[in-house]
Design a protein around this motif. Sequence first.
Motif, PDB file in Angstrom:
ATOM      1  N   ASN A   1       0.820  -1.181   0.018  1.00 44.10           N
ATOM      2  CA  ASN A   1      -0.003  -0.051  -0.103  1.00 44.10           C
ATOM      3  C   ASN A   1       0.957   1.098  -0.126  1.00 44.10           C
ATOM      4  O   ASN A   1       0.497   2.030  -0.764  1.00 44.10           O
ATOM      5  CB  ASN A   1      -1.024  -0.008   1.151  1.00 44.10           C
ATOM      6  N   ALA A   2       2.167   1.192   0.901  1.00 43.98           N
ATOM      7  CA  ALA A   2       3.012   2.340   0.721  1.00 43.98           C
ATOM      8  C   ALA A   2       3.439   2.662  -0.631  1.00 43.98           C
ATOM      9  O   ALA A   2       3.580   3.654  -1.118  1.00 43.98           O
ATOM     10  CB  ALA A   2       3.931   2.120   1.533  1.00 43.98           C
ATOM     11  N   SER A   3       3.756   1.599  -1.370  1.00 46.82           N
ATOM     12  CA  SER A   3       4.512   1.450  -2.516  1.00 46.82           C
ATOM     13  C   SER A   3       3.142   2.201  -3.693  1.00 46.82           C
ATOM     14  O   SER A   3       3.552   2.836  -4.405  1.00 46.82           O
ATOM     15  CB  SER A   3       4.950   0.244  -3.255  1.00 46.82           C
ATOM     16  N   TYR A   4       2.148   1.551  -3.558  1.00 46.67           N
ATOM     17  CA  TYR A   4       1.135   2.043  -4.432  1.00 46.67           C
ATOM     18  C   TYR A   4       0.791   3.621  -4.146  1.00 46.67           C
ATOM     19  O   TYR A   4       0.778   4.307  -5.222  1.00 46.67           O
ATOM     20  CB  TYR A   4      -0.215   1.217  -4.265  1.00 46.67           C
ATOM     21  N   SER A   5       0.881   3.912  -3.037  1.00 47.93           N
ATOM     22  CA  SER A   5       0.394   5.313  -2.588  1.00 47.93           C
ATOM     23  C   SER A   5       1.293   6.348  -3.010  1.00 47.93           C
ATOM     24  O   SER A   5       1.280   7.192  -3.881  1.00 47.93           O
ATOM     25  CB  SER A   5       0.468   5.565  -1.043  1.00 47.93           C
ATOM     26  N   SER A   6       2.817   5.955  -3.208  1.00 46.83           N
ATOM     27  CA  SER A   6       3.779   6.691  -3.535  1.00 46.83           C
ATOM     28  C   SER A   6       3.863   6.876  -4.868  1.00 46.83           C
ATOM     29  O   SER A   6       3.734   8.041  -5.601  1.00 46.83           O
ATOM     30  CB  SER A   6       5.208   6.172  -3.174  1.00 46.83           C
ATOM     31  N   LYS A   7       3.381   5.695  -5.746  1.00 45.23           N
ATOM     32  CA  LYS A   7       3.153   5.769  -7.238  1.00 45.23           C
ATOM     33  C   LYS A   7       1.921   6.578  -7.443  1.00 45.23           C
ATOM     34  O   LYS A   7       2.070   7.470  -8.438  1.00 45.23           O
ATOM     35  CB  LYS A   7       2.910   4.400  -7.792  1.00 45.23           C
ATOM     36  N   LYS A   8       0.985   6.473  -6.775  1.00 43.20           N
ATOM     37  CA  LYS A   8      -0.306   7.262  -6.948  1.00 43.20           C
ATOM     38  C   LYS A   8       0.012   8.727  -6.904  1.00 43.20           C
ATOM     39  O   LYS A   8      -0.439   9.471  -7.675  1.00 43.20           O
ATOM     40  CB  LYS A   8      -1.356   6.857  -6.161  1.00 43.20           C
TER      41      LYS A   8
ATOM     42  N   LYS B   1       2.030  10.268  -9.692  1.00 42.58           N
ATOM     43  CA  LYS B   1       1.405  10.528 -11.005  1.00 42.58           C
ATOM     44  C   LYS B   1       0.380  11.602 -10.910  1.00 42.58           C
ATOM     45  O   LYS B   1      -0.175  12.045 -11.936  1.00 42.58           O
ATOM     46  CB  LYS B   1       0.335   9.121 -11.244  1.00 42.58           C
ATOM     47  N   THR B   2       0.000  12.066  -9.704  1.00 43.28           N
ATOM     48  CA  THR B   2      -1.186  13.056  -9.591  1.00 43.28           C
ATOM     49  C   THR B   2      -0.463  14.477  -9.901  1.00 43.28           C
ATOM     50  O   THR B   2       0.693  14.879  -9.129  1.00 43.28           O
ATOM     51  CB  THR B   2      -1.651  13.328  -8.045  1.00 43.28           C
TER      52      THR B   2
END
Length: 192
Positions: free
Chosen positions: A167-174, A177-178
């Motif tokens: 989830n931390a990895s996804y959050s940082s990718k997300k 991208k924003t």
Amino acid sequence: MKKIIALVAVLTIAASCQETQKIAFIDNAKVYEEYQEKIDLEASITKRQEDFKKRTDSLAMAYQVEAAPLQAKFNKLSQQQQQTNPDIVAFGKKWQMIESQIKTQEQSLQEQLENDLKELDTHVEEFIADYAKKNNYSFVLGKNKSGGLIYGNESSNITETIIKEINASYSSKKDSKTPNTEDSTENNETAE
């Protein structure tokens, strides 16, 4: 006797030189249940399905509105006239084309959903494999309902760690991208 002592010493040294293998397991269902990207993907899928339903419902209403006056005319015509009447023929062709487009869009939406889910599965598997390599695990087993792992000592359960890190990895990718809205506003003002 000396040979036996030497043999025991060699076996003891050989046994102590062997590296122990780290083995862990994860609860697959829990990882997927709590993975934020999966939660976001499900929300996106639901929204796409709702949008598609709104479009098809709107078209169904338009069909009924357009068909109502033709129905009265249709009932007054003979069977031969019904098949050759230009208004009725044009109406039929138009809605056959629309129906075909709807089916194509529905199939495309279904394929997109399947691809999104496959991509999610691949991402989770790759993340777990990378985590295992970085942390020197020889094996990471998956606990699931089909019985791949029936029991695992809780000290070997890395489910929560995987959930936290993925989830931390996804959050940082997300977040990366924003786009920053302040920066884009400043850039627009500077360009003017």
